[in-house]
Structures are given as structure tokens and as C-alpha cells.
Design an enzyme around this catalytic site. Structure first.
Site: not given
Ligand code: NI
Length: 165
Positions: A46, A51, A89-90, A131-132, A135
Site C-alpha cells: 500500500g 508518502q 511501512c515504506l 494502515h493506509e 496515513h
Molecule cells: Ni505506510
């Protein structure tokens, strides 16, 4: 389409509340395409607009069928059950933590043309949607964890668990 730079923890853009999308135009389509290409390139599940430095309520997430779902102005409308599992998480590269999430969620969102739809997810997909969506409100999963593990620490823990079994 282009691969965008993923910002990492510490960048203030990750802690801001994103603005709703009101124009369903070419710019939004480009943002969604860039998110998808960047996510594919990073091999993640995701990616949310903040991000890549864009404060808009837009995210893409991979579902059970391994399809990328485009979510514009998403909201969780139903959630039930509980799961505790590993999350990464990226924007927090190389780190992992255990986070409790609902086991099932229903998300209402708009597509790139502005049409409302609903998607449901269980297990990892539900985790991914939660999670997304966080953000978009300026939150990272690390706020929920007691301890963060590095890749090495995680490998060590998994090996130990296997040895114990
Ligand atoms: Ni993330």
C-alpha cells in the site's frame, strides 16, 4: 507515469492531515498512476499520497486477489474482529512491529471518476486498508507499537520460534 520518491519518517508531510479530493481530473489520474507505479517498484502492499509528498486523501492498496485498489476520500464504515500481526511501512524502511487491527473492515471510497463504491477486506487486506487510511490523517503505525524490530531482529525471532516448535 513516473516513479516518485517515497518520503521517510521525520518528514513533516507524514504528520499532516490530508485534504479531501474535490476535482476528479487528469491531475488525480496522474497521482493514482504514480502511486501505483511507485508501489509496484517498491514491492509494497500500500502507498498513500502523503508518502510521495502530496497532502490529498488518496491511497492505493493491494487486496486479496493481488489487485491494486484505488481509494479516493476513503472512510472505514464497518469494522469487526481483532488481529495482531506484523506491520511495516515504506516510509519506515527496514523496520517492523506488531499492531492490533480489526480482522475485517468495510471501506467506502470514490474512484478516479468520483463514483462511490465499497470494498471489504479481511486479514492482511484489512490491516493494509487501516494502515493506509491512517496515513491520510497524518499517523504512522509506529505510534501503535511497543517495540520496533529490524530485519535482523525479526529473522532471529522467527528462527527462534521455528526452533521452539
Ligand atoms: Ni505506510
Amino acid at each position: 507515469m513516473s516513479i516518485r520518491t517515497i518520503v521517510t519518517e521525520g518528514d513533516p508531510v507524514l504528520n499532516k492531515r490530508c485534504h479531501p479530493v474535490t476535482k476528479f481530473d487528469e491531475k488525480l489520474a496522474d497521482l493514482l498512476d504514480d502511486l501505483k507505479e511507485t508501489l509496484t517498484n517498491a514491492n509494497g502492499l500500500g502507498l498513500a499520497a502523503p508518502q510521495i509528498g502530496i497532502l490529498r486523501r488518496v491511497t492505493v492498496a493491494v487486496n486479496e486477489k493481488n489487485e491494486m485498489v484505488e481509494l479516493v476520500n476513503p472512510e472505514i464504515v464497518e469494522s469487526d474482529g481483532e488481529q495482531d500481526g506484523l506491520e511495516g511501512c515504506l516510509s519506515v524502511p527496514g523496520m517492523w512491529g506488531f499492531v492490533k487491527r480489526p480482522n475485517h473492515v468495510k471501506v467506502k471510497a470514490q474512484d478516479r471518476s468520483g463514483n462511490w463504491f465499497e470494498v471489504e477486506g479481511t486479514g492482511l487486506t484489512a490491516r493494509c486498508y487501516c494502515h493506509e487510511l491512517e496515513h491520510l490523517d497524518g499517523h504512522l503505525y509506529v505510534e501503535h507499537v511497543k517495540k520496533l524490530y529490524t530485519n535482523d531482529e525479526l529473522d532471529e525471532m522467527m528462527a527462534k520460534q521455528e526452533a521452539d516448535e
